[in-house]
Scaffold this active site. Sequence first.
Site, PDB file in Angstrom:
ATOM      1  N   TYR A 156      66.199  32.493  79.439  1.00 52.70           N
ATOM      2  CA  TYR A 156      66.636  32.546  80.839  1.00 52.70           C
ATOM      3  C   TYR A 156      68.141  32.358  80.846  1.00 52.70           C
ATOM      4  CZ  TYR A 156      67.569  31.559  85.672  1.00 52.70           C
ATOM      5  OH  TYR A 156      68.098  31.614  86.942  1.00 52.70           O
ATOM      6  N   TYR A 158      62.633  31.645  94.861  1.00 49.32           N
ATOM      7  CA  TYR A 158      61.406  31.709  94.055  1.00 49.32           C
ATOM      8  C   TYR A 158      60.144  31.453  94.868  1.00 49.32           C
ATOM      9  CZ  TYR A 158      64.924  31.017  90.367  1.00 49.32           C
ATOM     10  OH  TYR A 158      66.017  31.114  89.564  1.00 49.32           O
TER      11      TYR A 158
HETATM   12  C1  PLP Z   1      70.625  27.575  85.481  1.00 51.08           C
HETATM   13  C2  PLP Z   1      70.970  28.400  84.349  1.00 51.08           C
HETATM   14  C3  PLP Z   1      71.775  29.559  84.504  1.00 51.08           C
HETATM   15  C4  PLP Z   1      72.218  30.064  85.846  1.00 51.08           C
HETATM   16  O1  PLP Z   1      73.073  29.209  86.510  1.00 51.08           O
HETATM   17  P1  PLP Z   1      73.274  29.369  88.092  1.00 51.08           P
HETATM   18  O2  PLP Z   1      74.365  28.408  88.419  1.00 51.08           O
HETATM   19  O3  PLP Z   1      71.952  29.011  88.712  1.00 51.08           O
HETATM   20  O4  PLP Z   1      73.627  30.782  88.362  1.00 51.08           O
HETATM   21  C5  PLP Z   1      72.129  30.257  83.357  1.00 51.08           C
HETATM   22  N1  PLP Z   1      71.723  29.862  82.149  1.00 51.08           N
HETATM   23  C6  PLP Z   1      70.958  28.774  81.961  1.00 51.08           C
HETATM   24  C7  PLP Z   1      70.566  28.380  80.570  1.00 51.08           C
HETATM   25  C8  PLP Z   1      70.530  28.024  83.053  1.00 51.08           C
HETATM   26  O5  PLP Z   1      69.740  26.966  82.866  1.00 51.08           O
END
Ligand code: PLP
Length: 400
Positions: free
Chosen positions: A133, A6
Amino acid sequence: MIWYPYEQMKTMKEPYEIVDAEGVYLYTKDAKLIDSVSSWWCMIHGYKHPELTSAIKEQADHFSHVMLGGLTHAPVKRLSEKLAEILPGDLDYCFFSDSGSVAVEVSLKMALQYYMNKGEKGRTKVLALTHAYHGDTFKTMEVGDDEDYHFVLEAYGPKTNVINIPTEIDALEEAFAKHHQELNAFIVEPLLQGAGGMRMYDVSFLKRARELCDTYGVLLIFDEVATGFGRTGNRFVADLVLPDIIVLGKALVGGYIGHAATVANKKVFDGFYSDDARCALMHGPTFMGNALAASVALKSIEVFERENYMDKIRKIEEISHRELDGFSHPLIKEVRILGACACIEVYDEAVLKGYQEFAYNRGVFARPFLTYLYSMVPYIIKEDELVKIFATMKAFFTEK
Ligand SMILES: *Cc1c(COP(=O)(O)O)cnc(C)c1O
């Protein structure tokens, strides 16, 4: 060189180099910092937890990893049993992967194939939330709603397989009325949308979603990668409203090793259980069910239960309210708190520039983003340490 996440590499500032870490503290060569964000929300027991560390060491003396293709082992068997035991309802069928994003991908793949296996070929779309997200891989970006991926829209044009709606019951009902025949799943970060801005919403929305999913035969997916294991003040939000698939990550392994799980209920599992080989779930991350990860996850869950972490989280929430409720400043739009997450949202993101250095100089590590200054503390934090995090946040505004 390292390509950092990022970051515009041309203008990024030097990251702090960590030389040691213990409990809630990160150590640089010359500073001791409370980690107010638990290393992206996963270090729920803090760093260098003796029991978690020795769980890994003990397993490493046997074997660190064997693939799950044609092989299996005790730690991953015990973890799948433990997850089935602690998760509500019949969320019993555990598919492991190496990161949250991949585990969400798996859940979306499951939902699509579930209906293809049943011969319902029209169900190609996913309902998701605005400000969602779900990870950084392509399908998770597609169900997400993040302006950082502007180039994807630029390249491919508007999404055709995902519908994003706000967390409002009217919008929910309208989306189901209009699109239910084309939907295979509704995916949400339940109660707390994390990377989309620490947005908190009411459980009534999820209850209505469950009803509509039942009425129209749409699968409900809870992405509890961030919310699972207590963050919202519920052990799992799935304890309140039962999804068909839950995705766990981050705190699953106490932050020690990247690992995640997509756990389905019997209905979903049965949609793949067949004499037809083509109905199988064709997915298999190299490191799924890694023995070190499974061992440390088991220990993490054991400590979480034994040490009554839900009480610790309630206490954190109480202190957060005591310290932040009523705090206001002309630059602040809103202060919100849920479980062990607190967020101060400002009107203008320029306001938070310089906060990281400000906090560093007071012994706190923080990483605000956009207009959000937040804390997601390790659950082992002591009262004075938590008070210090909030005092630092407040001082930043009152000293302006
Ligand atoms: C962090 C996160 C992800 C992704 O997880 P990673 O281990 O970083 O790939 C997916 N969904 C939510 C809600 C998250 O907070």
